[in-house]
Design an enzyme around this catalytic site. Structure first.
Site, PDB file in Angstrom:
ATOM      1  CB  ILE A  29      48.444  38.517  39.101  1.00 45.52           C
ATOM      2  CG1 ILE A  29      48.697  38.763  37.616  1.00 45.52           C
ATOM      3  CG2 ILE A  29      49.350  39.372  39.955  1.00 45.52           C
ATOM      4  CD1 ILE A  29      48.483  40.203  37.210  1.00 45.52           C
ATOM      5  CB  SER A  30      44.908  34.292  40.650  1.00 49.18           C
ATOM      6  OG  SER A  30      44.511  35.193  41.674  1.00 49.18           O
ATOM      7  CB  THR A  31      42.817  38.605  38.130  1.00 50.62           C
ATOM      8  OG1 THR A  31      41.752  39.267  37.450  1.00 50.62           O
ATOM      9  CG2 THR A  31      43.922  39.593  38.405  1.00 50.62           C
ATOM     10  CB  ILE A  34      47.227  31.979  34.372  1.00 46.21           C
ATOM     11  CG1 ILE A  34      46.337  30.887  33.782  1.00 46.21           C
ATOM     12  CG2 ILE A  34      48.099  31.446  35.505  1.00 46.21           C
ATOM     13  CD1 ILE A  34      47.119  29.846  32.996  1.00 46.21           C
ATOM     14  N   GLY A  49      44.282  31.247  39.428  1.00 43.63           N
ATOM     15  CA  GLY A  49      44.916  30.401  40.430  1.00 43.63           C
ATOM     16  C   GLY A  49      44.325  29.004  40.482  1.00 43.63           C
TER      17      GLY A  49
END
Length: 211
Positions: A8-10, A43, A45
């Protein structure tokens, strides 16, 4: 061995990998296998694959004929070029990637046959590279169109012109005439509240105007 990778990019706690986990586990159930390990990463994207700690741990665990499964092919990288590079590296190590959002790369039976998988993988790399090139060309085209519109409207392109402060010419003449004594250029710049490089830039503009 069969691995699953979730990202997940957050860093926000509210966002989870639950959707990805459920999708991966359902795929395993449908195809009658169990994951040896599911690896999760939180982390941005925008970070390249090679700079992702958990992804690197996973890559170091992978061995020839292992299978890596992701819900979306773009989980492998930050952009199309990064995805292609990672996919090629894994393929070169005889590691098979299953991407559940990508036709043919999501078919369990086809992936089991190495000759079929390699053919599909090569086609995927070619198509993905073509799509990446098209996207780059579209971006350049949009930039050029934007510049053309701005030019047509009479907008100046590039860096804005540096204008001399209204009091600079008068103060510089005093400096040159010795009104301020033996003041150095650095002290003069400090007096005006500017840096030395800015002072020289102003002097150059003034000399060009007077030439």
């Amino acid at each position: 061995m069969i691995f699953g990778y979730m990202r997940i990019s957050t860093q926000k706690e509210k966002q989870t990998t639950d959707r990805q986990r459920i999708t991966l586990e359902q795929y395993a159930t449908d195809n009658k296998f169990k994951f040896d390990e599911l690896i999760e990463e939180r982390i941005s994207g925008t970070i390249k694959s090679e700079s992702r700690p958990q992804f690197n741990i996973l890559v170091n665990k992978l061995r020839k004929n292992d299978i890596l499964i992701v819900t979306d092919i773009d989980r492998l990288g930050r952009n199309a070029d990064d995805v292609i590079m990672e996919f090629k590296k894994l393929k070169a190590q005889d590691i098979r990637v299953i991407a559940l959002d990508t036709p043919y790369l999501n078919e369990w039976e086809k992936v089991q046959d190495s000759s079929i998988y390699n053919m599909i993988a090569d086609i995927f790399i070619t198509l993905k590279a073509h799509m990446a090139q098209q996207e780059r060309e579209k971006t350049i085209q949009r930039i050029n169109q934007g510049l053309a519109v701005a030019k047509a409207k009479g907008k100046a392109l590039g860096r804005p012109k540096v204008e001399l402060p209204s009091n600079f010419v008068k103060e510089y003449k005093k400096f040159k005439d010795g009104t301020y004594g033996n003041m150095s250029a650095m002290s003069f710049a400090k007096m005006l509240g500017i840096g030395r490089s800015t002072l020289y830039k102003y002097i150059k503009i003034l000399e060009c105007k007077e030439a």
